[in-house]
Motif scaffolding. Structure first.
Motif, PDB file in Angstrom:
ATOM      1  N   UNK A  61       0.818  -1.216   0.000  1.00  0.00           N
ATOM      2  CA  UNK A  61       0.000   0.000   0.000  1.00  0.00           C
ATOM      3  C   UNK A  61       0.854   1.269   0.000  1.00  0.00           C
ATOM      4  N   UNK A  62       1.902   1.305   0.776  1.00  0.00           N
ATOM      5  CA  UNK A  62       2.753   2.490   0.843  1.00  0.00           C
ATOM      6  C   UNK A  62       3.375   2.824  -0.506  1.00  0.00           C
ATOM      7  N   UNK A  63       3.833   1.793  -1.223  1.00  0.00           N
ATOM      8  CA  UNK A  63       4.417   2.009  -2.548  1.00  0.00           C
ATOM      9  C   UNK A  63       3.353   2.506  -3.522  1.00  0.00           C
ATOM     10  N   UNK A  64       2.147   1.954  -3.425  1.00  0.00           N
ATOM     11  CA  UNK A  64       1.062   2.406  -4.303  1.00  0.00           C
ATOM     12  C   UNK A  64       0.737   3.867  -4.015  1.00  0.00           C
ATOM     13  N   UNK A  66       2.732   6.118  -2.891  1.00  0.00           N
ATOM     14  CA  UNK A  66       3.829   6.936  -3.423  1.00  0.00           C
ATOM     15  C   UNK A  66       3.714   7.068  -4.939  1.00  0.00           C
ATOM     16  N   UNK A  67       3.373   5.995  -5.621  1.00  0.00           N
ATOM     17  CA  UNK A  67       3.219   6.054  -7.081  1.00  0.00           C
ATOM     18  C   UNK A  67       2.088   7.005  -7.471  1.00  0.00           C
ATOM     19  N   UNK A  68       0.983   6.910  -6.778  1.00  0.00           N
ATOM     20  CA  UNK A  68      -0.155   7.792  -7.089  1.00  0.00           C
ATOM     21  C   UNK A  68       0.217   9.243  -6.823  1.00  0.00           C
ATOM     22  N   UNK A  69       0.906   9.481  -5.721  1.00  0.00           N
ATOM     23  CA  UNK A  69       1.326  10.849  -5.412  1.00  0.00           C
ATOM     24  C   UNK A  69       2.214  11.406  -6.500  1.00  0.00           C
ATOM     25  N   UNK A  70       3.168  10.590  -6.961  1.00  0.00           N
ATOM     26  CA  UNK A  70       4.065  11.029  -8.052  1.00  0.00           C
ATOM     27  C   UNK A  70       3.266  11.316  -9.326  1.00  0.00           C
ATOM     28  N   UNK A  71       2.296  10.486  -9.629  1.00  0.00           N
ATOM     29  CA  UNK A  71       1.475  10.685 -10.831  1.00  0.00           C
ATOM     30  C   UNK A  71       0.689  11.986 -10.730  1.00  0.00           C
ATOM     31  N   UNK A  72       0.141  12.274  -9.580  1.00  0.00           N
ATOM     32  CA  UNK A  72      -0.667  13.476  -9.394  1.00  0.00           C
ATOM     33  C   UNK A  72       0.191  14.737  -9.406  1.00  0.00           C
TER      34      UNK A  72
END
Length: 74
Positions: A61-64, A66-72
């Motif tokens: 979940x933490x990696x997901x 982080x990925x979503x945050x980077x995408x946004x």
């Protein structure tokens, strides 16, 4: 089989039948066919995800997050 529709849906269906020159039975059969096909595809995709999880092919979940945050942010 008999299908009971609320009055507003029955009126909309009748209007659609008039506009398209198709019978209400045909429209309902088409709608049910689309719903069943969508349901089958959805369940197949869910099974793919379940199988991936069973093989350990997922991210935490933490990696997901982080990925979503980077995408946004991009």
């Amino acid at each position: 089989m008999e299908v009971l529709l609320p009055e507003n849906q029955e009126a909309q269906l009748n209007e659609l039948a008039l506009r398209t020159g198709r019978g209400t039975d045909d429209l309902i059969q088409e709608a049910v066919a689309h719903m069943l096909a969508h349901s089958a595809c959805f369940m197949a995709e869910v099974q793919i995800g379940i199988d991936q999880i069973a093989r350990g092919e997922f991210i935490e979940e933490g990696e997901m997050d982080a990925r979503i945050k980077r995408m946004l942010e991009s």
